[in-house]
Design an enzyme around this catalytic site. Structure first.
Site, mmCIF file in Angstrom:
data_model
loop_
_atom_site.group_PDB
_atom_site.id
_atom_site.type_symbol
_atom_site.label_atom_id
_atom_site.label_comp_id
_atom_site.label_asym_id
_atom_site.label_seq_id
_atom_site.Cartn_x
_atom_site.Cartn_y
_atom_site.Cartn_z
ATOM 1 N N VAL A 59 0.858 -1.178 0.000
ATOM 2 C CA VAL A 59 0.000 0.000 0.000
ATOM 3 C C VAL A 59 0.896 1.230 0.000
ATOM 4 C CG1 VAL A 59 -1.737 1.312 1.285
ATOM 5 C CG2 VAL A 59 -1.893 -1.184 1.175
ATOM 6 N N GLY A 104 4.469 4.070 3.075
ATOM 7 C CA GLY A 104 4.013 2.846 2.429
ATOM 8 C C GLY A 104 4.153 1.678 3.385
ATOM 9 N N LYS A 105 3.595 0.561 3.043
ATOM 10 C CA LYS A 105 3.773 -0.655 3.856
ATOM 11 C C LYS A 105 3.455 -1.857 3.008
ATOM 12 C CE LYS A 105 4.777 -1.619 8.209
ATOM 13 N NZ LYS A 105 5.649 -0.813 9.087
ATOM 14 N N GLY A 106 4.158 -2.957 3.288
ATOM 15 C CA GLY A 106 3.890 -4.199 2.574
ATOM 16 C C GLY A 106 3.594 -5.311 3.549
ATOM 17 N N ASP A 147 10.086 -5.356 8.919
ATOM 18 C CA ASP A 147 9.060 -5.116 9.931
ATOM 19 C C ASP A 147 8.913 -6.437 10.685
ATOM 20 O OD1 ASP A 147 6.987 -2.971 10.750
ATOM 21 O OD2 ASP A 147 5.756 -4.748 10.555
#
Ligand code: NAD
Length: 433
Positions: A59, A104-106, A147
Site C-alpha cells: 500500500v 508505504g507498507k507491505g 518489519d
C-alpha cells in the site's frame, strides 16, 4: 476479545487532527485514501515441491514529501486493513520527524514460523520480483524495510532479486540490509534509541531522573529488548519484561533486573518465563533466589511503574483494560498499541502517551540515513549516525511540544497535527489540493 480495526483507528485519529488543524475537505480526503493499493498472490515452491499461494500487498499512502517508505511484514494477520493502516501511519511518522519520505507498507499474509528458511527465501524473492516488475518498488519510488518477522537477510534476498530484474545495482531500493550490502550502522537499535531520546526529553521536562524511574516493557523482541538494554545502561530501573509466552517481574524493593542477564535467558530458553517455568510448573526456589516472579501480559500492563513501554502488538491497550493501566507515562514503540477508545480513558487519568508516530520513528529515520548513504556511496560512522538521530528526534520532540501548546490538545493529536500539516503543505505546493 476486542476486534482489531486498525484502519478505522487511523481514520479516527486523522479526523481529529483534521478538525484541530482546520484542514479543507480536499486535504482530508487526500490523506484518508491511499494513493495506490497493490494486491497479488505470491506463488512459491515448498521444500516438498508443492506450490503455496499467499495473499500479499503493498500500500502506497502518500508521496507528497518523497518516495514511499515503510516495512514489509510477514504475519498471518497482515491483511489489507492492517497494511493500509500501517502505510498511512508511515506518511504521518516521516513528516513528524521531518524526513523527505512518504508512507508505504507491505505485507504477506502468512505464518512464517511454519516455513523453512529456503521457503521464506523463495517467497521473499517472488514478492519482490512482482513489485519490481510491476514498477512498484524503486530507489526513487518506494523503498521498503524490515518489519515484524522480516530480517536483514530477507532484505538482502529482496535486493538481489530487484537487481537481477533491473540488470544493475540499486542498493538504495531497500533498507535494513546487512552492513556488508550497504546497511547502516546503528539501524538495528535505532527504533529503541530514538524512543529513548524522546523519553529522556520528556522526563527532563518533568524533572524526573532515570535512577528514580521504573520501567516495564511489553515485548522483548527487536524494539523492546534493545530499549530495555539502553534504559538499563542509562540507570533506569527495568522491573518487568514480557514476550508472547508471558513475563517476569522483579520481586524486589529497590533493585531491578540485570537486563543483559535477561537477554541471555531469552536467547538460551527462547522465552523469558522459560528460565523458571515449564508450562504451568515453575521452579519457586529458583525464582525466590533470583528475586523474580512471573506475570502475565495482562498483569504487566497494570503494574505500578513510572513508564510502560509497549513494544509488541497493536491494540493491546483498549477500552476494556485502559482504566487499569497505572503507569503515568506510556511509550509506544509498537505501532498502534493504544486504541482511540483507550486514549480517551488514559487522558482522563492524566496518563501521557508518547505516540508511535514519534516514539518509534527512530527506525525509519536511520532507514532514511541508509538510503542517503546508498545513494551517495558513502558509509557513515556509528557515532555520526546516532548523533544525527538524536538531533532529528529532539527537533521532532520540540516541534511536537509546540503543537501541544499551540492547540492545547492531547499528545497524540499534537503529533498528528504536526505530521498532517507538513504533508498538506507539500500537497498544496504541488498543486494536488
Ligand atoms: P519482534 O518480532 O522482534 O518482537 C516482538 C516481540 O513481541 C517478541 O518478543 C514477541 O515474543 C513479543 N510478543 C508477541 N506477542 C506478544 C504479546 N501478546 N504480549 C507480549 N509480547 C508479545 O518485532 P519488533 O521489530 O520488535 O516490532 C515490535 C513492534 O514495534 C511492532 O509493532 C513493529 O511494527 C514496531 N516497530 C518496530 C520497529 C523496528 O525497527 N523493529 C520500528 C518501528 C516500529
Amino acid at each position: 476479545m476486542t476486534i482489531k480495526k486498525p484502519f478505522e483507528n487511523f481514520l479516527k485519529n486523522l479526523r481529529t487532527a483534521s478538525e484541530t488543524a482546520q484542514l479543507s475537505d480536499a486535504a482530508l480526503a487526500g490523506l484518508e485514501a491511499p494513493e495506490a493499493i497493490h494486491k497479488t498472490e505470491v506463488v512459491f515452491a515448498l521444500d516438498s515441491g508443492e506450490k503455496m499461494t499467499v495473499p500479499a500487498y503493498r500500500v502506497q499512502h502518500n508521496s507528497a514529501r518523497g518516495p514511499y517508505k515503510g516495512g514489509i511484514r510477514f504475519h498471518h494477520e497482515a491483511d489489507l486493513d492492517e497494511v493500509k493502516a500501517l502505510a498511512s501511519l508511515m506518511s504521518i511518522k516521516c513528516a513528524v520527524v521531518n524526513i523527505p519520505m512518504g508512507g508505504g507498507k507491505g505485507g504477506i499474509q502468512v505464518d512464517p514460523k511454519k516455513l523453512s528458511k529456503s521457503e521464506i527465501e523463495r517467497m521473499s524473492r517472488a514478492y519482490f520480483r512482482w513489485g519490481t516488475e510491476q514498477g512498484i518498488f524503486g530507489v526513487n519510488r518506494d523503498v521498503p524495510a524490515p518489519d515484524v518477522y522480516t530480517t536483514p537477510q530477507i532484505m538482502a534476498w529482496m535486493l538481489d532479486e530487484h537487481e537481477k530484474v533491473l540488470g544493475f545495482k540499486s542498493p538504495g531500493v531497500i533498507t535494513g540490509k546487512p552492513l556488508e550490502l550497504g546497511g547502516s550502522l546503528g539501524r538495528s537499535y535505532a527504533t529503541s534509541q530514538g524512543g529513548f531520546f524522546v523519553l529522556m526529553k520528556y522526563l527532563e521536562k518533568i524533572g524526573k531522573k532515570p535512577e528514580d524511574t521504573t520501567v516495564a516493557v511489553q515485548g522483548f523482541g527487536n524494539a523492546g529488548a534493545y530499549f530495555a538494554e539502553i534504559a538499563h545502561k542509562a540507570g533506569f530501573k527495568v522491573i518487568a519484561v514480557s514476550d508472547s509466552k508471558g513475563g517476569v517481574a522483579c520481586d524486589c524493593d529497590s533493585d531491578a533486573f540485570d537486563v543483559n542477564k535477561l537477554s541471555a535467558w531469552k536467547k538460551e530458553h527462547g522465552s523469558l518465563r522459560g528460565n523458571f517455568c515449564q508450562g504451568e510448573t515453575c521452579d519457586i526456589s529458583k525464582m525466590k533466589s533470583e528475586n523474580v516472579k512471573t506475570v502475565s501480559n495482562a498483569e504487566l500492563l497494570e503494574l505500578d511503574v513510572d513508564v510502560l513501554v509497549l513494544a509488541a502488538l497493536d491494540g493491546v491497550v483498549h477500552a476494556e483494560n485502559a482504566a487499569r493501566v497505572n503507569a503515568p507515562i506510556i511509550l509506544e514503540l509498537a505501532n498502534g498499541p493504544v486504541t482511540p477508545e483507550a486514549d480517551e480513558i488514559l487522558e482522563e487519568k492524566d496518563c501521557v502517551v508518547i505516540p508511535d508516530i514519534l516514539a518509534n520513528a527512530g527506525g525509519v529515520t536511520v532507514s532514511y540515513f541508509e538510503w542517503v548513504q546508498n545513494r551517495s556511496g558513502d558509509v557513515w560512522e556509528e557515532e555520526f549516525v546516532i548523533s544525527k538521530l538524536k538531533k532529528v528526534m529532539e527537533n521532532a520532540y520540540a516541534d511536537w511540544m509546540k503543537m501541544k501548546d499551540q492547540y492545547d490538545t492531547s499528545y497524540r493529536n499534537a503529533a498528528f497535527v504536526l505530521g498532517v500539516n507538513r504533508i498538506v503543505t507539500t500537497m498544496k505546493l504541488r498543486g494536488t489540493i
